[in-house]
Design a protein around this motif. Sequence first.
Motif, PDB file in Angstrom:
ATOM      1  N   ARG A 115       0.863  -1.169   0.000  1.00 21.18           N
ATOM      2  CA  ARG A 115       0.000   0.000   0.000  1.00 21.18           C
ATOM      3  C   ARG A 115       0.908   1.230   0.000  1.00 21.18           C
ATOM      4  N   GLY A 116       0.398   2.343  -0.372  1.00 23.81           N
ATOM      5  CA  GLY A 116       1.245   3.514  -0.432  1.00 23.81           C
ATOM      6  C   GLY A 116       0.449   4.792  -0.575  1.00 23.81           C
ATOM      7  N   VAL A 117       1.185   5.906  -0.532  1.00 23.11           N
ATOM      8  CA  VAL A 117       0.615   7.236  -0.637  1.00 23.11           C
ATOM      9  C   VAL A 117       1.427   8.000  -1.672  1.00 23.11           C
ATOM     10  N   THR A 118       0.749   8.670  -2.583  1.00 21.39           N
ATOM     11  CA  THR A 118       1.419   9.509  -3.565  1.00 21.39           C
ATOM     12  C   THR A 118       1.505  10.931  -3.025  1.00 21.39           C
ATOM     13  N   ALA A 119       2.697  11.513  -3.125  1.00 20.38           N
ATOM     14  CA  ALA A 119       2.924  12.849  -2.573  1.00 20.38           C
ATOM     15  C   ALA A 119       3.767  13.661  -3.539  1.00 20.38           C
ATOM     16  N   VAL A 150       9.559   6.026  -4.042  1.00 17.74           N
ATOM     17  CA  VAL A 150       9.896   5.624  -5.409  1.00 17.74           C
ATOM     18  C   VAL A 150       9.192   6.574  -6.367  1.00 17.74           C
ATOM     19  N   ASN A 151       9.751   6.735  -7.557  1.00 20.81           N
ATOM     20  CA  ASN A 151       9.089   7.471  -8.628  1.00 20.81           C
ATOM     21  C   ASN A 151       9.058   6.601  -9.872  1.00 20.81           C
ATOM     22  N   GLU A 152       8.667   7.176 -11.013  1.00 19.44           N
ATOM     23  CA  GLU A 152       8.545   6.361 -12.226  1.00 19.44           C
ATOM     24  C   GLU A 152       9.884   5.870 -12.730  1.00 19.44           C
ATOM     25  N   GLY A 153      10.985   6.457 -12.270  1.00 20.29           N
ATOM     26  CA  GLY A 153      12.312   5.994 -12.664  1.00 20.29           C
ATOM     27  C   GLY A 153      12.811   4.839 -11.821  1.00 20.29           C
ATOM     28  N   ALA A 248      18.595   5.629 -11.399  1.00 23.68           N
ATOM     29  CA  ALA A 248      17.386   5.598 -12.227  1.00 23.68           C
ATOM     30  C   ALA A 248      16.404   6.688 -11.823  1.00 23.68           C
ATOM     31  N   MET A 249      16.460   7.150 -10.589  1.00 25.60           N
ATOM     32  CA  MET A 249      15.509   8.156 -10.121  1.00 25.60           C
ATOM     33  C   MET A 249      15.668   9.476 -10.861  1.00 25.60           C
ATOM     34  N   LYS A 250      16.852   9.734 -11.437  1.00 22.85           N
ATOM     35  CA  LYS A 250      17.088  10.991 -12.137  1.00 22.85           C
ATOM     36  C   LYS A 250      16.406  11.037 -13.496  1.00 22.85           C
ATOM     37  N   GLU A 251      15.935   9.883 -13.981  1.00 24.91           N
ATOM     38  CA  GLU A 251      15.251   9.860 -15.267  1.00 24.91           C
ATOM     39  C   GLU A 251      13.820  10.368 -15.176  1.00 24.91           C
ATOM     40  N   ALA A 252      13.302  10.555 -13.960  1.00 21.42           N
ATOM     41  CA  ALA A 252      11.931  11.035 -13.765  1.00 21.42           C
ATOM     42  C   ALA A 252      11.956  12.525 -13.467  1.00 21.42           C
ATOM     43  N   ALA A 254       8.697  14.213 -12.959  1.00 17.97           N
ATOM     44  CA  ALA A 254       7.314  14.565 -12.652  1.00 17.97           C
ATOM     45  C   ALA A 254       7.180  15.324 -11.342  1.00 17.97           C
ATOM     46  N   GLY A 255       8.081  15.114 -10.387  1.00 18.86           N
ATOM     47  CA  GLY A 255       8.006  15.802  -9.114  1.00 18.86           C
ATOM     48  C   GLY A 255       7.097  15.146  -8.104  1.00 18.86           C
ATOM     49  N   PHE A 256       6.759  13.864  -8.317  1.00 12.72           N
ATOM     50  CA  PHE A 256       5.914  13.131  -7.381  1.00 12.72           C
ATOM     51  C   PHE A 256       6.619  11.829  -6.997  1.00 12.72           C
ATOM     52  N   VAL A 257       6.323  11.343  -5.791  1.00 11.25           N
ATOM     53  CA  VAL A 257       6.868  10.074  -5.312  1.00 11.25           C
ATOM     54  C   VAL A 257       5.735   9.244  -4.727  1.00 11.25           C
ATOM     55  N   ARG A 258       5.978   7.961  -4.684  1.00  7.36           N
ATOM     56  CA  ARG A 258       5.057   7.020  -4.054  1.00  7.36           C
ATOM     57  C   ARG A 258       5.728   6.526  -2.783  1.00  7.36           C
TER      58      ARG A 258
END
Length: 295
Positions: A115-119, A150-153, A248-252, A254-258
């Motif tokens: 489970r998680g929260v997007t922020a 985590v992000n999309e990267g 890999a996180m630098k490839e995103a 969007a400015g959002f994380v999970r």
Amino acid sequence: MARQFRTSSRKRPMRGLSLSILLAIGLGLVLLQTAPSIKQRFNPVRTATNDQIASGGGIGWLGRITGEATRDRRIVELEADVRELSRWRAAAISMAERLEAYETILNLQGEPPARGVTARIVAESDGPFSETLLANAGQAQGVEPGFVAVNEGGVVGRVIELGERSARILVVTDFNSRVPVLGEVSGARAIMYGGRDGYGVLTDLPEAGGFDPNERILTSGEGGVFPRGLVAGRAVLRGGNNWRVAFAMKEARAGFVRLIPPASIPKPEDDQSVSADTEQKIVADTGLAPRLTGQ
């Protein structure tokens, strides 16, 4: 003198007529290149002309003028790429089906659903750590200390401080961060932390073997801090034989994380769901006395 004047007067109309013909031919070529309707009508004629002129596998002069040769070459390259990707897609589908069948036969227990929260995150330069982020989600949204961001990267970091509606994340690019990782292909394990040059540093490397170039680096899940299988980056060689990680996180962007909980597995003695009847059944089956909590 009269004859020379008559001769020059006759040549001028011929020159003007030749210039007009050349301009008409040039205009026709432009129309063939730009007008779609006219271009479609003349495509069979142009193709046949190119085939006749470009004998022996060469490129005809008409194809060079109209640009058809470059487009045809690009189409052939793209068709070859599509055929190659189709083979890889078929192989991937076959391997996925085979893996699913093996997991079903072995009754393999995978990672629990997280489970998680997007922020939304904002950069922060102050604080005891050099690279941290602030997320606009905290205890009110169900976030707890130790949650993984985590992000999309890929993996971004973990929550180290928590407020009512905010959380501070220690990024994996920080020197104080320690992430157990492994190579997706090689299986080599190491500890990753942030370096000053923007690449991850790998310590506790195996004595024999190592990583494969450009293979994905994943979190190994050791220690229960980070879930297993999160993408941390890819392995690169820098400065000779030094293995580093391109994050890999630098490839995103969007400015959002999970924010997700860590993959911590409770100990049997901490699991209160085991009833007294179950403990008595264990004693009857094994002949062993149950271990009391706190011993």
